[in-house]
Design a protein around this motif. Structure first.
Motif, mmCIF file in Angstrom:
data_model
loop_
_atom_site.group_PDB
_atom_site.id
_atom_site.type_symbol
_atom_site.label_atom_id
_atom_site.label_comp_id
_atom_site.label_asym_id
_atom_site.label_seq_id
_atom_site.Cartn_x
_atom_site.Cartn_y
_atom_site.Cartn_z
ATOM 1 N N VAL A 97 46.241 33.777 36.270
ATOM 2 C CA VAL A 97 46.575 32.122 36.883
ATOM 3 C C VAL A 97 47.719 32.403 37.811
ATOM 4 O O VAL A 97 47.936 32.026 38.770
ATOM 5 C CB VAL A 97 46.871 31.245 35.683
ATOM 6 N N ALA A 98 48.776 33.220 37.503
ATOM 7 C CA ALA A 98 49.956 33.448 38.093
ATOM 8 C C ALA A 98 49.531 34.034 39.468
ATOM 9 O O ALA A 98 50.037 33.810 40.547
ATOM 10 C CB ALA A 98 50.939 34.303 37.316
ATOM 11 N N ILE B 17 41.296 39.056 36.895
ATOM 12 C CA ILE B 17 41.956 39.332 35.759
ATOM 13 C C ILE B 17 41.822 37.888 34.774
ATOM 14 O O ILE B 17 41.787 38.263 33.777
ATOM 15 C CB ILE B 17 43.666 39.154 36.193
ATOM 16 N N LEU B 18 41.537 36.609 35.297
ATOM 17 C CA LEU B 18 41.376 35.637 34.580
ATOM 18 C C LEU B 18 40.116 35.687 33.805
ATOM 19 O O LEU B 18 39.974 35.471 32.618
ATOM 20 C CB LEU B 18 41.113 34.479 35.346
ATOM 21 N N PHE B 19 39.104 36.325 34.440
ATOM 22 C CA PHE B 19 37.740 36.402 33.822
ATOM 23 C C PHE B 19 37.953 37.540 32.653
ATOM 24 O O PHE B 19 37.375 37.497 31.509
ATOM 25 C CB PHE B 19 36.909 37.358 34.921
ATOM 26 N N SER C 102 46.316 47.103 31.434
ATOM 27 C CA SER C 102 45.009 46.707 30.478
ATOM 28 C C SER C 102 44.051 47.691 29.877
ATOM 29 O O SER C 102 43.741 47.834 28.724
ATOM 30 C CB SER C 102 44.185 45.872 31.024
ATOM 31 N N ALA C 103 43.749 48.838 30.912
ATOM 32 C CA ALA C 103 43.269 49.997 30.597
ATOM 33 C C ALA C 103 43.959 51.026 29.575
ATOM 34 O O ALA C 103 42.975 51.329 28.385
ATOM 35 C CB ALA C 103 42.944 50.781 31.960
ATOM 36 N N GLY D 170 45.348 36.472 26.057
ATOM 37 C CA GLY D 170 46.256 35.441 26.332
ATOM 38 C C GLY D 170 47.296 36.045 27.440
ATOM 39 O O GLY D 170 47.553 35.247 28.421
ATOM 40 N N GLY D 171 47.609 37.257 27.459
ATOM 41 C CA GLY D 171 48.487 37.872 28.674
ATOM 42 C C GLY D 171 47.690 37.696 29.950
ATOM 43 O O GLY D 171 48.250 37.615 30.984
#
Length: 306
Positions: free
Chosen positions: A28-29, A35-37, A120-121, A21-22
Motif C-alpha cells: 500500500v505504501a 507486493i500487495l498481491f 521476502s525471498a 501483514g508486512g
C-alpha cells in the motif's frame, strides 16, 4: 511425527501472519500491486493453515464408534482445499493484473519492489528450511512447504522485475516501466499455478483411494517378498502363487491388502498368521500408520483379483 507436524504448522502460521501483514503495508505504501498481491496471498494462507491444524488434529484422533477407521481423510481434504484456494488467489491476481495493463499500467516504485523481493525471498527460504524435515513425513507440512516454495519463487520474480524496472526507467523505454508491476503478477501466477494444481491433484487422488506413489509401492512389494520368505512356512514342497496386492494411502495411514489364492488342504491358519506377521513387520519400516490385511484363500472370487 504429530509433534513435528504441529510445530511446523505453528511456525508457518506465525511466519505467514508476520510476512503477510508486512507485505500488505509495504504494498500500500509503495503503490505496488505485486507486493500487495503477495501479502494478500500470504494472509489468505492463515485460514488454510488453521484448516490444516484442524485436519492434523482430526487425523491424529483415535478411532471411535462413529469413525471406526479414524479420520485420516481430513489430511488429503485439507491439502486439496489449500491447492484450490491458492488457485483462486492466482486467478484473482491475474485478473487484476490484466485490468491494470489495459488501464495503462502502474507507477509502482521500482526500488521498493526490488527491496521487497529480496527481503521476502530470504525470509521465505528461511521458513522453508525450518519446514523441510517435517515436510518429508507429513502431507500437511509438505503442503505448507510447497506454499513457501511458491512464495519464494514469487519473491524472486518480484526482485528481478524490480531490477528490470530500474534499468528500463533510466533509458528510452521509461514508459514500459509502468507495465512491469502487473506483468510480474502474471508471470508469478503462471509459475505458481503448477504447484497449486499439484496440491489439488494429490489431495483428490488420495480421497479417491488411488494407488500410493511409486516408491511406496516398490517398498510394499519388497516387504511382501521378504515377509513371505521370512515366514518359515514356504519351501521346496510348498510355494505360494504371486501375491495380489492392493494399496492406498490416506493421509498418514497406508492401507495394504495382500491376497494369495492357494490350493485346498495345503495351508493352515497358523501358516497364514506366520505369513501375515512376516509381511506386516516389514511394512512397519515405511514411517506410516499401517492397516494391513493378509489372507490365504482357495476362492479366487474372494481375492477380488480384477
Amino acid at each position: 511425527m504429530a509433534t513435528s507436524e504441529s510445530r511446523a504448522l505453528a511456525v508457518s502460521l506465525v511466519a505467514t501472519a508476520v510476512l503477510g501483514g508486512g507485505a500488505v503495508v509495504w504494498g500500500v505504501a509503495a503503490g505496488a500491486r505485486v507486493i500487495l498481491f503477495d501479502g494478500v496471498y500470504m494472509l489468505a494462507g492463515i485460514v488454510l493453515i488453521a484448516v490444516s491444524m484442524m485436519a492434523a488434529r482430526a487425523a491424529g484422533s483415535s478411532p471411535s464408534a462413529q469413525y471406526p477407521f479414524g479420520r485420516h481423510a481430513a489430511t488429503p481434504l485439507a491439502v486439496a482445499l489449500q491447492g484450490a484456494a491458492l488457485l483462486g488467489t492466482l486467478l484473482y491476481g491475474a485478473a487484476d493484473a490484466v485490468v491494470v495493463i489495459f488501464a495503462g499500467g502502474s507507477d509502482a516504485a521500482a526500488g521498493s519492489v526490488l527491496a521487497y523481493g529480496v527481503v521476502s525471498a530470504v525470509a521465505s527460504l528461511a521458513v522453508l528450511v525450518v519446514l523441510r524435515p517435517a515436510a518429508r513425513v507429513s502431507s500437511l507440512a509438505n503442503a505448507e512447504a510447497v506454499s513457501w516454495r511458491a512464495g519464494m519463487l514469487l519473491s524472486a520474480v518480484i526482485a528481478i522485475g524490480g531490477a528490470a524496472a530500474l534499468l528500463v526507467s533510466a533509458g528510452p523505454w521509461a514508459a514500459a516501466a509502468d507495465y512491469v508491476d502487473p506483468v510480474l503478477v502474471l508471470i508469478a501466477c503462471a509459475l505458481i499455478a503448477p504447484m497449486a494444481i499439484s496440491l489439488v491433484r494429490d489431495g483428490v487422488r488420495e480421497l479417491l483411494e488411488a494407488a500410493p506413489p511409486a516408491d511406496i509401492r516398490d517398498r510394499i512389494d519388497l516387504a511382501v517378498a521378504e515377509g513371505v520368505a521370512a515366514s518359515g512356512v514356504v519351501g521346496a514342497e510348498r510355494t505360494l502363487p504371486p501375491a495380489i496386492v492392493r494399496a492406498t494411502k490416506l493421509g498418514q495411514r497406508l492401507y495394504v491388502e495382500v491376497d494369495f489364492v492357494v490350493d485346498r488342504g495345503v495351508w493352515s491358519v497358523d501358516d497364514e498368521d506366520a505369513i501375515r506377521h512376516g509381511i506386516t513387520e516389514r511394512l512397519e519400516g515405511l514411517d506410516l500408520l499401517i492397516w494391513a490385511t493378509v489372507e490365504l484363500t482357495t476362492d479366487p472370487g474372494l481375492a477380488a483379483a480384477e
